[in-house]
Design a protein around this motif. Structure first.
Motif, PDB file in Angstrom:
ATOM      1  N   GLU A  33      80.984  21.689  44.047  1.00 17.45           N
ATOM      2  CA  GLU A  33      80.565  21.792  42.649  1.00 17.45           C
ATOM      3  C   GLU A  33      79.251  21.050  42.441  1.00 17.45           C
ATOM      4  O   GLU A  33      78.923  20.126  43.194  1.00 17.45           O
ATOM      5  N   ASP A  62      83.896  17.147  44.477  1.00 17.63           N
ATOM      6  CA  ASP A  62      83.391  16.725  43.174  1.00 17.63           C
ATOM      7  C   ASP A  62      81.863  16.675  43.158  1.00 17.63           C
ATOM      8  O   ASP A  62      81.221  16.312  44.142  1.00 17.63           O
ATOM      9  N   ARG A  63      81.315  17.010  41.985  1.00 14.43           N
ATOM     10  CA  ARG A  63      79.854  17.081  41.835  1.00 14.43           C
ATOM     11  C   ARG A  63      79.184  15.726  42.083  1.00 14.43           C
ATOM     12  O   ARG A  63      78.015  15.675  42.470  1.00 14.43           O
ATOM     13  N   LYS A  97      88.004  21.432  46.128  1.00 14.75           N
ATOM     14  CA  LYS A  97      86.718  21.503  45.439  1.00 14.75           C
ATOM     15  C   LYS A  97      86.091  20.109  45.479  1.00 14.75           C
ATOM     16  O   LYS A  97      86.649  19.161  44.937  1.00 14.75           O
ATOM     17  N   GLU A 129      84.609  30.310  37.418  1.00 15.50           N
ATOM     18  CA  GLU A 129      85.461  29.301  36.780  1.00 15.50           C
ATOM     19  C   GLU A 129      85.350  29.441  35.273  1.00 15.50           C
ATOM     20  O   GLU A 129      84.239  29.494  34.722  1.00 15.50           O
ATOM     21  N   THR A 152      85.029  24.469  48.276  1.00 17.36           N
ATOM     22  CA  THR A 152      84.032  24.848  47.278  1.00 17.36           C
ATOM     23  C   THR A 152      83.334  23.588  46.804  1.00 17.36           C
ATOM     24  O   THR A 152      83.991  22.606  46.438  1.00 17.36           O
ATOM     25  N   GLN A 200      79.236  26.286  43.523  1.00 19.09           N
ATOM     26  CA  GLN A 200      78.886  26.650  42.150  1.00 19.09           C
ATOM     27  C   GLN A 200      78.034  25.528  41.580  1.00 19.09           C
ATOM     28  O   GLN A 200      78.120  24.382  42.007  1.00 19.09           O
ATOM     29  N   GLY A 201      77.177  25.881  40.647  1.00 23.16           N
ATOM     30  CA  GLY A 201      76.304  24.881  40.047  1.00 23.16           C
ATOM     31  C   GLY A 201      75.124  25.535  39.373  1.00 23.16           C
ATOM     32  O   GLY A 201      74.975  26.774  39.366  1.00 23.16           O
ATOM     33  N   GLN A 203      80.987  31.529  41.203  1.00 19.64           N
ATOM     34  CA  GLN A 203      81.221  30.860  42.480  1.00 19.64           C
ATOM     35  C   GLN A 203      80.696  31.772  43.575  1.00 19.64           C
ATOM     36  O   GLN A 203      81.063  32.947  43.644  1.00 19.64           O
ATOM     37  N   ASP A 252      90.944  20.190  42.334  1.00 20.11           N
ATOM     38  CA  ASP A 252      89.628  19.994  41.737  1.00 20.11           C
ATOM     39  C   ASP A 252      89.187  18.540  41.890  1.00 20.11           C
ATOM     40  O   ASP A 252      90.010  17.632  41.990  1.00 20.11           O
TER      41      ASP A 252
END
Length: 708
Positions: free
Chosen positions: A661, A627-628, A625, A484, A659, A681-682, A472, A604
């Protein structure tokens, strides 16, 4: 029961009125001089009394021997003696030649007096105690005692014949008889008082009949006590009232000891039978009844092929476990009741709804003309839930998944049809569609799913699970600020099994609790090892499942793990989902205990669940967080861009970190920076990698970036 109570009241009032009228017209009624006519009526009444009394004995002794009870046996024995003494009294009183030569009319009155005394005391003792079952041996013992008592009484009476001529003229004997008569009357009244005492709210029909019997015993005794002469009509009225009392006693004892227990057993059996074939919560027929109905349907269909198709639909409420766990079991039960009521109210001819237990229902549709018609009807059932369900805590939108099997075609037995429809509904849930009809290929997948679950149960013991870590990154400094921990499964035969394949199975089977605890412990141990190796401390994010989060002792478990490992709680970030926050009281209480440990809390996949912003502002959380699914289309879809921007702005106002994702390219990264997103993060930074590779690629680089 109201009718029986009215009869009892009418009997009491009618008896009192009869006695009163008889006393008013006493002189006129006794002016007749036909003693022979009176004796004839008295003989008839006395014989009826004896017959009724003996019937009480024979009913209690000879019939329904499998339903023996103390009250019944003692009543039978008592009335055997009463019938014998009443017979002797009647025959001697009317002057039957053979009997009257041994017992005079005056002596027969004493037989009647002692018979009434015995019956009153016996009835008092029998009905003042709780009745209990007895065995055949008890029956024999009671009979022996009763028979010996009757023989003893007869022998005593025979011996006393030499004394009666001297005693019969004693002045005090009449007074003694009056006292005994008063005692008998008092005992009858006391027995009535005991039975009607407020021990129960409502008296049974049999007890009310026995109360009426005692009323006529009292009335008969009152007539016997009111004698003016030997040929007085009060004798006859007393015998008639006694006959009515015997008949009512016969009827009441039968109902109390035979009929009512039988009816009660029938009701119990009916209740047991109902519970065996119905669901206790919804009142719907259950799986056992469904098996019978489907078997009957198959037999009927095989006999008459013109009946067309029959379809069995298994319905499953999507995400019901999350709803049940979050809102509580009471709300979950109420939801199941509402769902069943909504579907059942729409059932048509040849349609029936069944409960399969938990959150599953079965809908049987018989005599359908086509498969298309069955599918259309199934979609109509799905449409019933476009309207939200109202619970005490608010309105909730739910959806159902349906699986269908068709007869003939999808099974030859009831078990096969039910199993195949169940397989189809699980396939629908796995595929994310509303309804699926069974096809044979689904059986293979169901077997594979079962085998995968069995393999998963041994995976922990065999060390087949491992963790990977995804970094992250802080967007302003591009430094690694956390990681994570993600679970992976290296199956010895299948190779790598996708988390999307085995995590749902672990959730459903309950294995997620033990697996989640292993993940938590392993991730914390690894983080502590890196700290001990001298690497810069960073936070590890660990996902909690719904089952884990709802454990009452979760905070205690995590606290023990951190204490055993020696890891500071500030280096642990626990991730929960929005669906875990539906029950605000449970959520707040659990989060409060976790925060007291010193860990961080993140929500999340934010934006994909059901959380209320009102609750969100009061929750003890630290980070959202995104969502992607929103991040991936942020450059192509203006709606996704607006959602990300809104979540970020809201988090800033709530003083929460954000954050993102699923960051995969620099355009997405630049957009997130413009929105002042804190971290990301990804795959743009790294895919999830094993601990050794993460250490080499990021932790060592992080040490090199630290100023000396």
């Amino acid at each position: 029961m109201k009718q029986e109570e009215k009869k009892t009241i009418r009997a009491a009032l009618g008896g009192a009125l009869l006695f009163l009228l008889f006393q008013i017209f006493h002189t006129q009624l006794n002016q007749g001089d036909n003693l022979d006519m009176l004796s004839a009526f008295y003989l008839i009444a006395g014989c009826c009394n004896v017959a009724f009394a003996f019937s009480v004995f024979s009913q209690g002794w000879l019939f329904f021997s499998n339903r023996l009870s103390k009250g019944r046996l003692y009543t039978a024995a008592l009335f055997l003696g009463v019938s014998i003494f009443d017979l002797l009294h009647t025959l001697s009183f009317v002057g039957v030649p053979f009997i009257s030569s041994y017992i005079s009319s005056g002596e027969s009155l004493w037989i009647l007096t002692f018979s009434r005394l015995a019956s009153s005391i016996g009835i008092l003792l029998i009905f003042s105690k709780e009745d209990t079952p007895v065995s055949i041996n008890d029956k024999r013992r009671v009979f022996r005692k009763a028979f010996l008592m009757i023989l003893s009484a007869l022998a005593l009476f025979a011996l006393s014949q030499t004394l009666f001529p001297q005693l019969i003229n004693l002045a005090g004997l009449e007074t003694l008889k009056q006292i005994i008569d008063m005692v008998v009357l008092f005992i009858y009244l006391m027995t009535v008082a005991i039975i009607v005492s407020p021990g129960t709210v409502e008296k049974s029909a049999s007890l009310l009949i026995i109360i009426r019997s005692l009323i006529f015993f009292v009335l008969g005794q009152a007539f016997f006590m009111n004698l003016a002469a030997v040929n007085d009509l009060d004798y006859l009225m007393g015998m008639i009232c006694s006959g009515i009392a015997y008949y009512l006693m016969l009827q009441g004892v039968y109902q109390l000891t035979i009929e009512e227990p039988f009816q009660e057993n029938q009701q119990i059996e009916a209740q047991i039978n109902y519970l065996a074939y119905h669901d206790d919560l919804t009142g719907l027929p259950n799986r056992r009844r469904l098996m019978q109905r489907v078997e009957d349907m198959i037999v009927a269909g095989e006999k008459d092929r013109s009946k067309g198709f029959s379809a069995l639909v298994i319905m499953n409420i999507n995400h019901f476990k999350n709803i049940n766990d979050s809102l509580g079991h009471f709300a979950g039960d109420r939801m199941l009741q509402t769902v069943s009521e909504r579907i059942n109210s729409e059932a048509r001819r040849n349609e029936e709804l069944f409960s399969m237990g938990a959150d599953e229902f079965a809908f049987l549709m018989m005599e359908r003309s086509s498969l298309e018609g069955s599918m259309t009807r199934a979609r109509e059932l799905l449409g019933l839930f476009e309207v939200p369900i109202q619970l005490e805590s608010g309105e909730y939108h739910i959806s159902l998944s349906l699986g269908m099997s068709i007869f003939p075609g999808d099974g030859e037995t009831a078990e096969q049809l039910i199993q195949n429809a169940d397989t189809a509904v699980h396939n629908a849930k796995d595929q994310g569609v509303e309804i699926r009809r069974f096809v044979p290929a689904m059986q293979m997948k169901a077997k594979e799913r079962l085998k995968l679950e069995n393999d998963m149960r041994r995976a922990l013991e065999r060390n087949e699970f491992y963790l990977v870590y995804q970094p992250q990154v802080h967007l302003e400094t591009e430094e690694i600020v956390g990681m994570e921990a993600l679970l992976r499964w290296d199956h010895p035969k299948r190779g790598l099994v996708s988390p999307s394949e085995f995590i749902p199975i672990a959730e459903e089977s309950g294995l997620i609790v033990s697996i989640g605890e292993w993940v938590l412990k392993t991730a914390c141990q690894q983080n502590k090892l890196w700290q001990n190796a001298g690497y810069q401390p960073i936070c590890v994010s660990i996902n909690l499942s719904m089952r884990q989060f709802l454990q009452p002792n979760l905070a205690g478990k995590i606290g023990s793990i951190l204490s055993d490992i020696g890891l500071d709680a500030c280096y642990v970030d626990l991730e929960i989902t929005e669906s875990m926050t539906l029950d605000k009281e449970t959520t707040f209480d659990q989060l409060k205990r976790l925060k007291e440990l010193g860990v961080y809390i993140s929500i999340d996949d934010f934006g994909t669940g059901y959380s209320s912003l009102h609750y969100l502002k009061n929750m003890p959380i630290d980070r959202l967080k995104i969502d992607r699914s929103f991040v991936q289309e942020v450059m192509e879809d203006s709606n996704d861009a607006a959602i990300v921007s809104t979540i970020t702005s809201m988090a800033h106002h709530l003083k929460l970190k954000v954050t993102a994702e699923g960051v995969e390219n620099k355009d997405q990264l630049q957009f997130l920076r413009q929105q002042h997103c804190h971290e990301a993060q990804g795959f743009l930074f790294s895919k999830p990698i094993r601990a050794l590779e993460f250490e080499k690629s990021f932790l060592k680089m992080l040490m090199l970036d630290i100023p000396s």
